[in-house]
Design a protein around this motif. Structure first.
Motif, PDB file in Angstrom:
ATOM      1  N   CYS A  35       0.814  -1.218   0.000  1.00 24.66           N
ATOM      2  CA  CYS A  35       0.000   0.000   0.000  1.00 24.66           C
ATOM      3  C   CYS A  35       0.850   1.272   0.000  1.00 24.66           C
ATOM      4  N   ILE A  36       2.071   1.141   0.536  1.00 22.47           N
ATOM      5  CA  ILE A  36       2.844   2.356   0.822  1.00 22.47           C
ATOM      6  C   ILE A  36       3.074   3.228  -0.420  1.00 22.47           C
ATOM      7  N   ASP A  37       3.470   2.589  -1.508  1.00 22.36           N
ATOM      8  CA  ASP A  37       3.729   3.352  -2.729  1.00 22.36           C
ATOM      9  C   ASP A  37       2.467   3.888  -3.385  1.00 22.36           C
ATOM     10  N   ARG A  38       1.383   3.298  -3.037  1.00 21.33           N
ATOM     11  CA  ARG A  38       0.120   3.721  -3.650  1.00 21.33           C
ATOM     12  C   ARG A  38      -0.263   5.139  -3.241  1.00 21.33           C
ATOM     13  N   CYS A  39       0.161   5.511  -2.052  1.00 23.54           N
ATOM     14  CA  CYS A  39      -0.291   6.786  -1.509  1.00 23.54           C
ATOM     15  C   CYS A  39       0.561   7.931  -2.023  1.00 23.54           C
ATOM     16  N   ARG A  40      -0.074   8.833  -2.740  1.00 27.42           N
ATOM     17  CA  ARG A  40       0.671   9.976  -3.274  1.00 27.42           C
ATOM     18  C   ARG A  40       0.719  11.125  -2.273  1.00 27.42           C
ATOM     19  N   ASP A  41       0.017  10.959  -1.179  1.00 27.29           N
ATOM     20  CA  ASP A  41       0.005  12.030  -0.191  1.00 27.29           C
ATOM     21  C   ASP A  41       0.938  11.751   0.980  1.00 27.29           C
ATOM     22  N   GLY A  42       1.682  10.657   0.854  1.00 34.13           N
ATOM     23  CA  GLY A  42       2.648  10.351   1.900  1.00 34.13           C
ATOM     24  C   GLY A  42       2.004  10.038   3.237  1.00 34.13           C
ATOM     25  N   ALA A  43       0.802   9.519   3.194  1.00 30.52           N
ATOM     26  CA  ALA A  43       0.110   9.235   4.453  1.00 30.52           C
ATOM     27  C   ALA A  43       0.396   7.837   4.969  1.00 30.52           C
ATOM     28  N   LEU A  44       1.071   7.005   4.173  1.00 32.27           N
ATOM     29  CA  LEU A  44       1.312   5.636   4.595  1.00 32.27           C
ATOM     30  C   LEU A  44       2.796   5.383   4.777  1.00 32.27           C
ATOM     31  N   GLY A  45       3.151   4.769   5.885  1.00 36.73           N
ATOM     32  CA  GLY A  45       4.541   4.419   6.125  1.00 36.73           C
ATOM     33  C   GLY A  45       4.622   2.977   6.558  1.00 36.73           C
ATOM     34  N   ASP A  46       5.836   2.496   6.831  1.00 35.92           N
ATOM     35  CA  ASP A  46       5.913   1.097   7.230  1.00 35.92           C
ATOM     36  C   ASP A  46       5.993   0.933   8.741  1.00 35.92           C
ATOM     37  N   ARG A  47       5.686   1.989   9.465  1.00 33.76           N
ATOM     38  CA  ARG A  47       5.691   1.910  10.916  1.00 33.76           C
ATOM     39  C   ARG A  47       4.409   1.260  11.417  1.00 33.76           C
ATOM     40  N   ARG A  48       4.553   0.084  11.965  1.00 33.88           N
ATOM     41  CA  ARG A  48       3.356  -0.511  12.532  1.00 33.88           C
ATOM     42  C   ARG A  48       3.363  -0.305  14.035  1.00 33.88           C
ATOM     43  N   PRO A  49       2.255  -0.165  14.686  1.00 33.12           N
ATOM     44  CA  PRO A  49       0.907  -0.186  14.114  1.00 33.12           C
ATOM     45  C   PRO A  49       0.476   1.160  13.550  1.00 33.12           C
ATOM     46  N   LYS A  50       1.340   2.176  13.625  1.00 28.83           N
ATOM     47  CA  LYS A  50       0.896   3.502  13.188  1.00 28.83           C
ATOM     48  C   LYS A  50       1.233   3.704  11.715  1.00 28.83           C
ATOM     49  N   ARG A  51       0.713   2.850  10.890  1.00 31.13           N
ATOM     50  CA  ARG A  51       1.028   2.912   9.475  1.00 31.13           C
ATOM     51  C   ARG A  51       0.454   4.168   8.818  1.00 31.13           C
ATOM     52  N   VAL A  52      -0.706   4.601   9.302  1.00 33.64           N
ATOM     53  CA  VAL A  52      -1.397   5.700   8.634  1.00 33.64           C
ATOM     54  C   VAL A  52      -1.167   7.022   9.368  1.00 33.64           C
ATOM     55  N   ASP A  53      -0.765   8.011   8.618  1.00 36.01           N
ATOM     56  CA  ASP A  53      -0.697   9.365   9.154  1.00 36.01           C
ATOM     57  C   ASP A  53      -2.025  10.033   8.809  1.00 36.01           C
ATOM     58  N   PHE A  54      -2.943   9.960   9.781  1.00 35.01           N
ATOM     59  CA  PHE A  54      -4.314  10.376   9.489  1.00 35.01           C
ATOM     60  C   PHE A  54      -4.397  11.836   9.046  1.00 35.01           C
ATOM     61  N   ALA A  55      -3.471  12.641   9.561  1.00 36.40           N
ATOM     62  CA  ALA A  55      -3.517  14.065   9.225  1.00 36.40           C
ATOM     63  C   ALA A  55      -3.267  14.292   7.734  1.00 36.40           C
ATOM     64  N   ARG A  56      -2.472  13.440   7.145  1.00 31.44           N
ATOM     65  CA  ARG A  56      -2.134  13.652   5.737  1.00 31.44           C
ATOM     66  C   ARG A  56      -3.112  12.978   4.787  1.00 31.44           C
ATOM     67  N   CYS A  57      -3.843  12.003   5.289  1.00 38.98           N
ATOM     68  CA  CYS A  57      -4.714  11.207   4.403  1.00 38.98           C
ATOM     69  C   CYS A  57      -5.865  12.062   3.875  1.00 38.98           C
ATOM     70  N   THR A  58      -6.086  11.986   2.576  1.00 34.96           N
ATOM     71  CA  THR A  58      -7.189  12.708   1.949  1.00 34.96           C
ATOM     72  C   THR A  58      -8.357  11.778   1.648  1.00 34.96           C
ATOM     73  N   ALA A  59      -8.240  10.549   2.120  1.00 40.99           N
ATOM     74  CA  ALA A  59      -9.286   9.546   1.874  1.00 40.99           C
ATOM     75  C   ALA A  59      -9.538   9.346   0.396  1.00 40.99           C
ATOM     76  N   CYS A  60      -8.467   9.409  -0.387  1.00 42.78           N
ATOM     77  CA  CYS A  60      -8.639   9.228  -1.829  1.00 42.78           C
ATOM     78  C   CYS A  60      -8.974   7.787  -2.180  1.00 42.78           C
ATOM     79  N   GLY A  61      -8.599   6.854  -1.309  1.00 44.77           N
ATOM     80  CA  GLY A  61      -8.970   5.456  -1.535  1.00 44.77           C
ATOM     81  C   GLY A  61      -8.006   4.681  -2.412  1.00 44.77           C
ATOM     82  N   ALA A  62      -6.957   5.312  -2.883  1.00 43.34           N
ATOM     83  CA  ALA A  62      -6.054   4.634  -3.819  1.00 43.34           C
ATOM     84  C   ALA A  62      -5.399   3.399  -3.211  1.00 43.34           C
ATOM     85  N   CYS A  63      -5.206   3.391  -1.912  1.00 42.94           N
ATOM     86  CA  CYS A  63      -4.506   2.279  -1.272  1.00 42.94           C
ATOM     87  C   CYS A  63      -5.416   1.084  -0.993  1.00 42.94           C
TER      88      CYS A  63
END
Ligand code: SF4
Ligand code: SF4
Lengths: 301, 871
Positions: free
Chosen positions: A65-93
Motif C-alpha cells: 500500500c505504501i507506494d500507492r499513496c501519493r500524499d505520503g500518508a502511509l509508512g511502514d511503521r506498525r501499528p501507526k502505518r497511517v498518518d491520518f492528518a495527511r490522508c485525503t481519503a482518496c482510496g487509492a490504497c
C-alpha cells in the motif's frame, strides 16, 4: 455519481433486532450534529469518508500500500502505518490491500442502490413485523436525500424507524415525518452545560425539536444512553425526568452502556478519546429504573 | 393406559450426576422431566456402545444349514478370501489402489461363485432370505429393560451396532481388533464375537455378500479403487439400501394378518415363477412377524410372573396383552399403536441395515388412537408423553457401524431414523395435531441424539406448533429441523409423483424428502464432490498434478465444469446401478416389501422396483466452494484482470505457499456465497442447476429417476481432506462447505443474508433434499421474544423460497469446554449435516469444524467496522 444523487452511508447492517420491532436493516448515515464523548460509532461523526486501518488484519511482510499513496500518508511503521492528518481519503490504497486492513469508511449510495439493499431482507420484515431503521450519525442531516428516498421506501410498504439526536432545526425533520412510523429520540442530559461538556453542544435545540415533534403527535420513543458516571447520577435523572414530564412524556428507554467502541479509536483519525468506563455493577440499571419511577417516569431497559 | 396417574418409578439416577447438566436451561428441563423418562435417559446415556453380531450369527447359521452350497466354491473361496483379506487391509490402511489385474481376477472368481451358488441354491434368493428372517425372529433373545413402557430390541445390545456380513460388513474386517480401542467411536466387542466374524462369518459370506458381488456387475473393474481413493465420490449402498419410510400405518390398520391376507390373495394371480416366489417369501416374512409378536407376548407374561414389584408386574402383564394383539392384528389403542410401530421397526432392522429407516408422520397415524383413548379416558396427556418418550428412547438404541474411512464421511454415529411432524395433508389442509405437540414435548424430555426430528411448516401451520418447535430447538440439539411444504412439495412432484402423495411427504433419514409408504427412495446412495469436478475442469480433465489450463471466458470454464460434472455423475451412477442390481438379484428384502405400497400389487421386491415410486438419491457436496471459486475467478481474472486463470490455479495448486497475500485477498475481499451480495449466489444457483440436470439424466435399475440432493453428512470433511486448495482461497485439506451452507466464515452478514443466499441456490429440481446449517448464539434467542424471533427467521426464509433449515444453537464456550472435557458433556447434542449427534461421538476434525463454523449473532449495540468486502 455526484453527492446530490445519493447520501454517504457507512454501513447497512442486516438482522438487527434491537432497533425497533422485528427483524430490521439499519442504514448508518455518515455525519453527526453532535460529538458525544462515548459515541459508539466514532467513524460516524465526520460527514466525509475517511480512512480506517486495522493493524490486526495487516499482513506481516506486506508493504504494497505504501507506494500507492501519493500524499505520503502511509509508512511502514506498525501499528501507526497511517498518518491520518495527511490522508485525503482518496482510496487509492484500499483496492490493493489484500487483507482488508485498509478501507474507506463511508461511500455514496444512490437512492436506487440503497433501496435495493434494504429490500433484500423483505421476507424477514414480513415474517417478523420488521423494517428499516435510519441511524448514523444523524440521518436527519441527510433530509434532502431522505425526502427523495423515503417515498420509494414507503411505496414498497416498509416500516421505517428513525433514530435521531434532535440537534437540528425542527423544520429539517418535519417534512420527513410523513414517511416515518416511529422516532427513537435520544436524550443525554437535561442540563445545558452538562450537555455541552458531554456532546459538544447545549441541548436547547434538542428539547425544542422534541417538543415540536411531540406536538405533531408523532410516535416517539424517548431513549437515554446511559453513560456511567456521566449522566446516571441522581441529579441528571431528576432533571431529565422533570424535563420529560413537562413535555408529557411518561416513559424512557435506557440504553445500557457498552465500551467496545474504544477498540475502534486507534484505527481512525478521530479526536475521540477512550473514557475507560467499565460496565457498571449488577443491579445498576434496575436502580436507575427505580430512580426514574420516583419521578413519575416509567423507565425500562 | 389406565386413567390412574402414571406410576412413579424410583430411580437410582433420580439425582443426575452433576457432570451431566450444564447451564440453567438444561437443569430446568431436567426438573420437569418425568422420573421414568429421566431414568431411561440416564440408562441410555450410560450404556456402552457395543457390537451386535446377533443377526450376523443367525443369518449365517441359516444359510449354512439350509441353503445348499457348492463344493468348488467351498474349495476356492477360502484361498481367495485369505489373499483378499491381506489386500483389503493394506488398501484400507494406505488408500493404495489394488492392481487392476487383481481386481479383474477377483471379479472373474466372484462371477464364478455367483453362478455356481445360484445354481446350487435351487430356489430364488428371496425365499431363502425370507426364511432366514424367520429363523432370526424365532431365535433372537428378547430383552426388557428397566423402566421401559415400550419394548423391543433393534439389536442385541442396549446401544448396539449390528454388523451385516451379507452386505458390506466385511469392510470392518481389517479393523475388528482395534474397534474397541480406536480413537473415534470405539465400539466394544468380545473376543469370541471377533473370532467368529473373522474365522467363520466373513469367510462364509465372502463369496456371497453384496460387497463382493457388486464387482461382478460393475462395468468398471477399477470401481473399488475409485471408492478407496474417496476423493471424487462415495457410494454407500454396499452397506445396504434402507433409507425408506415403511408403511407402519398399514400394520396399525390391518396388522400383519391383514397384510398376509393381501399377499395370499395376490398370490392367486401370480403370472410368473418370480412373482410366485416373491409372494411365497412375503407370506413367510409376514408369518414370521406375526409369530414374533406372539413370542413377545409370552415373554412379557413370563417376565411379569418373575417381577416382584407389583407395579412393574402389572405393566408387563399389560404388555403381554398388547402383544397378543399387535403387530399381528390392528392396533386398538394409542399404546398398542406405538408398540406395534416400534416392534415393526425392530423387525425391519432384522432384515435391513440401520440407516435411514424412518417412522414418517407419526403424529398423523397416532392421532386417531390418541384422540379416541383420550375421549374414552384410557390415556392421559402425561401418560401419552411417557409412552412417546419411551418410544423415542428406543430409536436411540441403534448405531451404525462404520470403519475408520467411513467414519470420516459419516461421523456422528447417526442411523438417522426420521420422525416427521406437522405439515399439510393430501388435500392441502393443516395436519398438525395434538400428537405433534406431544412428540415434541417427549423429545424435549429425552434429548437424545436420535430419532431425527423434522417439522414440516407451511403458511397455515398451527401457531402453537411453530412456537413449540422453535422453543425446543433453541435449547440446543438441533432438533427439530424445519421444512417448507410450499417449496418441498413441488420438488417431489418434479420426480413424477402425484400431488396428493407429494403432499404427504416425510423425511427419510437426514433431510431427504420422500413419499412415505409408497416409495423406495434409496435416498442416501451417492455423494459426489463438486469441487473435485471443478479441479479437473481447471486441469483440462486431468488431476491436479497436471498443468492448469487457461480459459478465455467464464462460459468456456463453465462448459468444462459441466462436462466434468456430467462425467462424475455418470461414473457414480454406473457404480451405483451395479450395487442396486446386486441387491435385486442377491439381497431382496421381502419383509420390507410388505411395507412399501406397490410391491404386493406388482409381485416384486422393493429392490427389484416393486414400489409404487422409485428413485435414487445423489448428493452434490461442496456447492459453496465451487460457487466461491467461480466468483473469485470471475472477479480477479475477468473483471479486475489482476491475474490469469492458469496463474490463479497454479497458486492454488501450490496451496498458496508462495502467495499468502492472494489467499488472503480471496478470503477477505471477495464476495462469497453466504453474504447475499449477488455474484457468488448466482454461481451457486447455476452450478446447482448444472448438477441437477446432470443427475436427472440418469435412471436407476428400478426405472426410477436419480434425484439430486445437497446434503453431506460429513462427506465434506472426507472429500476436503483429499482435495488441494481451491481458487476460493480454501486451503488444501480443509473441510468443504456442508449442504447448501456457506463456507466457514463467509456468512458474516448474519443469518438473514446467509438464509437468503441459500434460498437463492435452491430450486424445484432438488428432489432428494438439502441441508442448510445455521448457527445461532443462544443469547440471541433468549426468552419468548427470542423464540418468536427464531420462528420469524424460519418463516422469512421459507417465504423467500427456502426448503430446509436446521439450527445449531449452542454456546461456543460450551463446545470448547466439551472438546477439552468430554466427560462433562456426555449429553451434549449438536447438529451435523442433517442429523444430530453427541458432540463426543465426532471426530476431532469435525468438532473443530463445528466450533469454527461462523457464529451468527447481531453486533449488539456496537456496530463493528467490518473490513471484509461483500460485493
Ligand atoms: S486513502 Fe489515499 S491518502 Fe489516504 S492513505 Fe490511502 S492512498 Fe493515502
Ligand atoms: S496493503 Fe494492506 S496488508 Fe499490505 S501493508 Fe498495506 S495495510 Fe497491510
Amino acid at each position: 455519481m455526484t453527492q446530490d444523487d445519493g447520501a454517504i452511508v457507512f454501513d447497512v447492517q442486516r438482522f438487527s433486532v434491537h432497533d425497533g420491532p422485528g427483524i430490521r436493516t439499519i442504514v448508518f448515515f455518515k455525519g453527526c450534529a453532535l460529538a458525544c464523548a462515548w459515541c459508539q460509532n466514532p467513524e460516524a461523526i465526520r460527514a466525509a469518508p475517511e480512512i480506517y486501518y486495522d493493524d490486526e488484519r495487516c499482513l506481516a511482510g506486506c508493504a504494497r500500500c505504501i507506494d500507492r499513496c501519493r500524499d505520503g500518508a502511509l509508512g511502514d511503521r506498525r501499528p501507526k502505518r497511517v498518518d491520518f492528518a495527511r490522508c485525503t481519503a482518496c482510496g487509492a490504497c484500499v483496492d490493493d490491500c489484500p487483507a482488508g486492513a485498509l478501507r474507506i469508511v463511508g461511500r455514496t449510495w444512490s437512492a436506487r442502490e440503497l433501496l435495493t439493499e434494504v429490500l433484500r431482507d423483505r421476507p424477514f420484515y414480513a415474517s417478523s413485523g420488521g423494517g428499516i431503521t435510519l441511524s448514523g450519525g444523524e440521518p436527519v442531516l441527510h433530509a434532502e436525500f431522505l425526502t427523495r428516498w423515503l417515498p420509494l421506501v414507503k411505496r414498497e410498504g416498509l416500516h421505517v424507524v428513525l433514530e435521531t439526536c434532535g440537534a437540528y432545526p425542527f423544520a429539517l425533520l418535519e417534512p420527513l415525518l410523513e414517511w416515518v412510523d416511529l422516532v427513537f429520540f435520544d436524550v443525554k442530559a437535561a442540563d445545558a452545560e452538562r450537555h455541552r461538556t458531554l456532546t459538544g453542544k447545549t441541548n436547547d435545540q434538542i428539547t425544542q425539536t422534541l417538543a415540536l415533534l411531540l406536538r405533531r403527535g408523532a410516535a416517539v420513543e424517548v431513549r437515554m444512553p446511559v453513560v456511567p458516571g456521566r449522566n446516571d447520577d441522581a441529579e441528571n435523572v431528576a432533571q431529565t425526568a422533570k424535563m420529560l414530564g413537562r413535555m408529557g412524556v411518561g416513559r424512557v428507554t435506557l440504553l445500557p452502556y457498552n465500551h467496545l467502541w474504544e477498540a475502534k479509536l486507534p484505527r481512525l483519525g478521530t479526536q475521540q478519546r477512550p473514557l475507560g468506563i467499565r460496565p457498571p455493577p449488577g443491579g445498576h440499571y434496575e436502580e436507575l429504573v427505580r430512580a426514574f419511577a420516583g419521578h413519575g417516569i416509567a423507565a425500562s431497559t | 393406559m389406565s386413567s390412574a396417574p402414571a406410576p412413579r418409578i424410583s430411580s437410582p439416577f433420580a439425582h443426575a450426576p452433576e457432570t451431566r447438566e450444564h447451564g440453567r436451561a438444561r437443569e430446568a428441563r431436567a426438573a420437569g422431566r418425568p422420573q421414568r423418562l429421566e431414568a431411561l435417559r440416564n440408562d441410555l446415556l450410560a450404556a456402552p456402545y457395543t457390537l451386535c453380531t446377533q443377526k450376523a450369527e443367525l443369518l449365517t447359521e441359516y444359510f449354512r444349514d439350509h441353503v445348499p452350497a457348492d463344493p468348488l466354491v467351498g474349495a476356492l473361496a477360502p484361498l481367495h478370501f485369505a489373499l483378499t483379506r491381506r489386500g483389503l487391509a493394506r488398501s484400507l490402511a494406505s488408500g493404495a489402489p489394488q492392481p487392476l489385474w487383481q481386481l479383474r481376477a477377483s471379479r472373474a472368481l466372484q462371477a464364478l461363485y455367483a453362478r455356481r451358488l445360484d445354481a446350487a441354491a435351487g430356489e430364488p434368493a428371496v425365499l431363502h432370505h425370507a426364511r432366514a428372517l424367520a429363523h432370526i425372529l424365532e431365535r433372537a433373545p428378547l430383552r426388557i429393560y428397566e423402566h421401559e413402557l415400550v419394548v423391543g430390541n433393534p439389536s442385541s445390545q442396549r446401544i448396539g451396532a449390528p454388523i451385516h456380513p451379507d452386505l458390506g460388513g466385511i469392510l470392518m474386517l481389517p479393523e475388528l481388533e482395534r474397534l474397541a480401542t480406536r480413537a473415534v467411536n470405539p465400539i466394544a466387542s468380545t473376543e469370541e464375537q471377533r473370532r467368529r466374524l473373522a474365522e467363520e462369518i466373513f469367510p462364509f459370506w465372502f463369496p456371497r455378500s453384496i460387497q463382493s458381488r457388486v464387482a461382478v456387475l460393475a462395468p468398471d473393474a477399477g470401481l473399488a479403487n475409485a471408492l478407496l481413493r474417496g476423493d471424487r465420490f462415495v457410494l454407500t449402498q454396499f452397506a445396504g439400501i434402507s433409507h425408506v419410510t415403511p408403511d407402519y400405518p398399514a400394520v396399525l390398520e390391518r396388522g400383519f394378518e391383514g397384510i398376509l391376507e393381501q399377499v395370499e390373495t395376490a398370490r392367486r394371480t401370480a403370472s410368473t415363477r418370480e412373482q410366485a416366489a416373491f409372494f411365497d417369501a412375503a407370506a413367510i416374512a409376514a408369518r414370521a412377524a406375526i409369530a414374533f409378536g406372539a413370542r413377545w407376548s409370552e415373554h412379557c407374561a413370563q417376565a411379569a410372573t418373575r417381577q416382584i414389584v407389583p407395579q412393574r408386574a402389572a405393566e408387563l402383564r399389560r404388555l403381554a396383552g398388547v402383544f397378543a394383539q399387535v403387530p399381528a392384528r390392528p392396533a386398538r389403542s394409542f399404546y398398542e399403536a406405538v408398540q406395534s410401530t416400534l416392534l415393526t421397526h425392530v423387525i425391519v432392522h432384522q432384515e435391513s441395515f440401520q440407516h435411514g429407516v424412518s417412522f414418517g408422520r407419526i403424529d398423523r397415524y397416532l392421532q386417531p388412537h390418541y384422540e379416541r383413548d383420550l375421549a374414552e379416558g384410557r390415556v392421559t396427556r402425561e401418560e401419552a408423553i411417557e409412552i412417546l418418550g419411551s418410544f423415542l428412547g428406543k430409536a436411540a438404541e441403534l448405531l451404525p457401524l462404520f470403519n475408520e474411512m467411513a467414519t470420516e464421511y459419516f461421523s456422528g454415529l447417526s442411523s438417522a431414523s426420521g420422525i416427521t411432524l406437522g405439515g399439510i395433508d393430501e388435500e392441502g389442509r393443516d395436519a398438525t395435531n395434538e400428537v405433534s405437540l406431544l412428540v415434541l414435548e417427549a423429545y424435549d424430555h429425552m434429548r437424545l441424539r436420535q430419532p431425527n426430528l423434522h417439522a414440516r411448516l407451511h403458511a397455515g401451520s398451527a401457531p402453537g406448533f411453530v412456537r413449540l418447535a422453535h422453543d425446543v430447538v433453541k435449547r440446543g440439539g438441533g432438533m427439530p429441523a424445519f421444512f417448507s411444504d410450499e417449496a418441498v412439495v413441488p420438488a417431489i412432484e418434479n420426480l413424477g409423483i402425484a400431488t396428493r402423495h407429494a403432499r404427504d411427504y416425510a423425511i427419510v433419514g437426514c433431510v431427504e424428502w420422500g413419499v412415505p409408504r409408497r416409495s423406495f427412495p434409496a435416498a442416501g446412495a451417492c455423494f459426489l464432490s463438486l469441487p473435485a469436478a471443478l479441479v479437473r475442469a481447471l486441469h483440462g480433465g486431468a488431476t491436479a498434478d497436471a498443468a492448469p489450463v487457461s480459459f478465455d471466458s467464464m462460459e468456456a470454464l463453465v462448459a468444462a465444469l459441466r462436462r466434468e460434472i456430467e462425467a462424475l455423475v455418470a461414473e457414480a451412477a454406473a457404480g451405483n446401478d451395479a450395487i442396486e442390481r446386486a441387491h435385486a438379484r442377491w439381497r431382496p428384502t421381502p419383509l420390507l416389501s410388505l411395507l412399501v405400497d406397490g410391491c404386493i400389487a406388482s409381485g416384486r421386491d422393493v429392490t427389484e422396483g416393486g414400489a409404487r415410486y422409485d428413485s435414487t438419491g445423489m448428493q452434490g457436496v461442496g456447492l459453496a466452494d465451487v460457487a466461491d471459486s467461480l466468483a473469485a475467478i470471475e472477479r480477479l481474472v475477468f473483471d479486475e484482470k489482476r491475474t490469469g486463470v492458469a496463474a490463479l490455479i497454479a497458486a492454488a495448486d501450490a496451496d498458496f505457499a508462495n502467495d499468502a497475500a492472494l489467499q488472503r485477498r480471496l478470503e477477505e475481499r471477495l464476495p462469497r456465497y453466504g453474504c447475499d451480495a449477488g455474484p457468488a449466489e448466482a454461481w451457486a444457483k447455476r452450478v446447482a442447476q448444472i448438477y441437477c440436470d446432470a443427475v436427472r439424466e440418469h435412471r436407476n435399475p428400478r426405472a426410477g429417476p436419480y434425484a439430486p440432493g445437497f446434503w453431506t453428512m460429513t462427506t465434506h470433511v472426507g472429500f476436503g481432506r483429499r482435495l488441494g486448495a481451491l481458487p476460493s482461497g480454501r486451503r488444501a485439506g480443509r473441510p468443504l462447505s456442508d449442504g447448501v451452507s456457506p463456507s466457514n466464515g463467509a456468512d458474516h452478514r448474519g443469518p438473514t443474508a446467509s438464509l437468503l443466499a441459500a434460498a437463492h441456490a435452491q430450486g424445484p429440481l432438488t428432489g432428494n433434499g438439502l441441508c442448510l446449517n445455521e448457527k445461532i448464539e443462544p443469547w440471541f434467542v433468549e426468552g419468548e421474544a427470542g423464540t418468536a424471533l427464531l420462528a420469524d427467521l424460519t418463516r422469512g426464509y421459507f417465504r423467500a423460497g427456502g426448503m430446509q433449515v436446521q439450527y445449531n444453537i449452542v454456546d461456543p464456550a460450551v463446545l470448547l469446554d466439551a472438546k477439552a472435557h468430554p466427560e462433562r458433556h456426555r449429553d451434549l447434542v449438536v447438529r451435523i449435516s442433517g442429523y444430530s449427534a453427541y458432540f463426543n461421538d465426532l471426530t476431532e476434525e469435525m468438532k473443530d469444524d463445528i466450533i469454527t463454523r461462523t457464529l451468527h449473532g447481531g453486533a449488539g449495540p456496537i456496530r463493528p467496522v467490518d473490513g471484509r468486502a461483500c460485493g
